[in-house]
Design a protein around this motif. Structure first.
Motif, short mmCIF file in Angstrom:
data_model
loop_
_atom_site.label_atom_id
_atom_site.label_comp_id
_atom_site.label_asym_id
_atom_site.label_seq_id
_atom_site.Cartn_x
_atom_site.Cartn_y
_atom_site.Cartn_z
N GLU A 114 -1.94 6.29 3.60
CA GLU A 114 -1.23 5.79 2.41
C GLU A 114 -0.14 4.79 2.82
N ALA A 115 0.55 5.08 3.90
CA ALA A 115 1.62 4.18 4.35
C ALA A 115 1.05 2.82 4.77
N GLU A 117 -1.71 1.45 3.72
CA GLU A 117 -2.22 0.74 2.55
C GLU A 117 -1.10 0.03 1.79
N ALA A 118 0.14 0.49 1.95
CA ALA A 118 1.27 -0.10 1.24
C ALA A 118 2.05 -1.11 2.09
#
Length: 328
Positions: A114-115, A117-118
């Motif tokens: 998730e990190a 992807e951001a």
């Protein structure tokens, strides 16, 4: 470029129409050339007007790429918690401790994905960053799937991870980013190759006291090795290892009624007394009765043959046994 000259209005004398027309044509050819400056720019002629869509279009703007050093810091920050969790998996002993470490590492892998992807990645790292995020999600799924059940026929989580796709995908993505100068600093846990342990055909896994005259022959026609166990009540009399496509005989079986269990599979784990892959657990529905009696002129005793595969005309039915109820 198109230029429209503004011509002064005057009265055309007779007989001069052709000359004026030629003169107008000549001026029309000269003016467009005069409107272009030597430096490639454009200028409107004095006393006239001009328009040019191409000349007035703004130059295309390019957004600045992400700072490589900032991306390196973000990459390290996203992966550091996962790296610590994977090192815990690497040192954990099989059982509850390893399962707990696998669950924790799976969560950290998903958080790291998730990190990433951001995060804002430089242009040359966009593809590799996306590849790594996808691989980390696959790794999280594989870590959870590898958890051992702790029961019989339980494949080691390290064996499961050895053939899992997630760790391999992470390694590939890491190599892609490292070639561009971005170190992932991620250490994957150790794995183990699947083993193919077997006992010799006819070897006793467990052998109790035998002093009778009964004889038991086991014919293993299945595609897997088998262990046949005979019990009287809750006590195991003996367990015999029979390789696939082979048969083995036990002599000196005491008189009595026995329940006949058998398990088939691959890779015999002697410590757990169970196969680790492809296991099945069954028993014959009818008991095996061994008798030894003295008769005139000698002694009679029971000789039985059990065939583990389905045979035409066979008269012995079987039932599935829960792994936890199979005798060890």
């Amino acid at each position: 470029m198109t230029v429209t000259p503004l011509w002064p209005r005057f009265r055309r004398p007779r007989g001069a129409g052709r000359a004026i027309a030629l003169g107008s044509a000549a001026l029309a050819l000269v003016l467009p050339l005069a409107a272009c400056s030597a430096g490639g720019g454009s200028a409107a002629p004095t006393g006239g007007s001009s328009s040019s869509a191409a000349g007035s279009a703004p130059a295309p703007s390019t957004s600045p790429t992400a700072d490589p050093d900032a991306y390196r810091r973000a990459l390290t920050g996203a992966l550091r918690p996962l790296d610590r969790a994977l090192r815990t998996v690497d040192g954990a002993r099989e059982g509850g401790a390893l399962n707990k470490a696998l669950d924790s590492a799976a969560g950290k892998a998903e958080t790291a994905a998730e990190a990433l992807e951001a995060v804002a990645a430089p242009d040359n790292a966009l593809a590799g960053n996306s590849q790594l995020a996808t691989a980390l999600r696959a790794l999280g799924q594989d870590l959870r799937s590898a958890r051992g059940s702790g029961g019989r026929c339980a494949t080691s989580p390290r064996v499961e991870l050895d053939t899992a796709h997630g760790p391999q995908s992470v390694e590939e993505a890491a190599r892609t980013l490292k070639a561009l100068g971005y170190d992932t600093s991620l250490r994957l846990p150790r794995t183990e190759r699947a083993q193919h342990r077997r006992l010799a055909n006819g070897a006793f896994v467990r052998d109790g006291s035998r002093g009778g005259l009964g004889r038991l022959t086991v014919n293993n026609g299945t595609s897997s090795d088998a262990v046949v166990t005979l019990t009287r009540g809750t006590r195991t009399a003996f367990s015999l290892y029979v390789r696939k496509g082979s048969k083995a005989t036990v002599r000196s079986v005491n008189s009595g009624a026995y329940t006949v269990y058998f398990t088939t599979g691959e890779d015999w784990n002697g410590g757990k007394r169970s196969f680790t892959r492809g296991c099945s657990f069954e028993k014959f529905d009818d008991k095996a009765n061994f008798r030894t009696v003295r008769v005139s002129g000698g002694t009679q005793y029971t000789v039985l043959t059990f065939t583990l595969n389905k045979v035409f005309g066979g008269n012995a039915s079987t039932s599935t046994v829960p792994p936890g109820e199979f005798p060890s």
